[in-house]
Write an enzyme that holds these catalytic residues in place. Sequence first.
Site, mmCIF file in Angstrom:
data_model
loop_
_atom_site.group_PDB
_atom_site.id
_atom_site.type_symbol
_atom_site.label_atom_id
_atom_site.label_comp_id
_atom_site.label_asym_id
_atom_site.label_seq_id
_atom_site.Cartn_x
_atom_site.Cartn_y
_atom_site.Cartn_z
ATOM 1 N N HIS A 36 8.399 -5.144 7.583
ATOM 2 C CA HIS A 36 8.685 -6.016 8.760
ATOM 3 C C HIS A 36 8.965 -7.534 7.832
ATOM 4 O O HIS A 36 9.247 -7.523 6.955
ATOM 5 C CB HIS A 36 7.190 -6.241 9.445
ATOM 6 C CG HIS A 36 6.045 -6.618 8.698
ATOM 7 N ND1 HIS A 36 5.738 -7.565 7.878
ATOM 8 C CD2 HIS A 36 4.935 -5.673 8.371
ATOM 9 C CE1 HIS A 36 4.623 -7.606 7.374
ATOM 10 N NE2 HIS A 36 3.999 -6.350 7.566
ATOM 11 N N HIS A 39 7.547 -8.571 4.744
ATOM 12 C CA HIS A 39 7.767 -7.657 3.553
ATOM 13 C C HIS A 39 9.426 -8.336 3.296
ATOM 14 O O HIS A 39 9.694 -8.482 1.960
ATOM 15 C CB HIS A 39 8.067 -6.178 3.699
ATOM 16 C CG HIS A 39 6.850 -5.414 3.968
ATOM 17 N ND1 HIS A 39 6.524 -4.880 5.227
ATOM 18 C CD2 HIS A 39 5.789 -5.214 3.172
ATOM 19 C CE1 HIS A 39 5.370 -4.428 5.135
ATOM 20 N NE2 HIS A 39 4.707 -4.577 4.081
#
Length: 287
Positions: A36, A39
Amino acid sequence: MSVQVIDTIDELQARVASTRFLEKVVGLVPTMGALHAGHVGLIDRAVDDCDLVIVSLFINPTQFNQQDDFDRYPRIIEDDLAVCEKCGVDILFAPATEEMYTGQECTTVDVTNLTDHLCGPERPGHFRGVATVVVKLLNISRADRAYFGEKDAQQLAVIKRAVEDLNIPTEIVPVPTVREDDGLACSSRNQHLTVEDRKNATMLYRALVAAKDAIAMGEQNTEVVTRIACEYFKNQPRTRVEYFEIVDPSDMQPLKVIQGPVCVATAVWIGQTRLIDNILCCPDKRD
Ligand code: PAF
């Protein structure tokens, strides 16, 4: 260039070794997938800093204390690969469980003291699982730098400690928490929230900001700060506060009096979903 997907330790090590004589800086972003925006923040930083960027995708069974938590962890490797492509990652290391654990292991990494509070007591064995797999990933990749989110403040402290104590020559790079527009910290667990729970989930960030404001305005008593912040959790349906603690960011020990920088951290169950978040605060400092 497209991402190279590697699933064996030997192949990863051969690929990294082949770049060594070129003196390339190798960066590792350890993940469990379901990538997401949080990250992406880690990956972008690694791509900016390093010549060869490895993202590892391994849903590490030893860090889950509940089988159903492990079972319902999202597995969406095709989507993860697309994120890696878009971000300019060089290698996606996605080993099977048997590749990482032969079943013959007798060694684990236990980081004591730092795991006595916050998530430690509620998740026995969790940080042993995390520290052990991270040390394995650092040794496997021989990365020069590895990137971890500040959202998992205790995990970050545990990993820094293990790397220092075990003289692992990897620089651990902390990356600030990425938040949704309403303040909710990005997490793969957010997708388990119902529409109503998702709305309520902003209470974590609001409580943390209330704590930060109280500290910035000179409140030094952690009990008072906690009481002010925890007002946000009162009378909330489907909500259970697991902990709300104010700790020293260097050793994760709870404080009574605030005299320097502190980490305010919380874990809250909203419905069936456990969310964690934290904020770093300094007395006399308001953003
Ligand atoms: O933060 C995570 O996703 C995991 O705990 C990590 C660091 C990848 C270890 O499995």
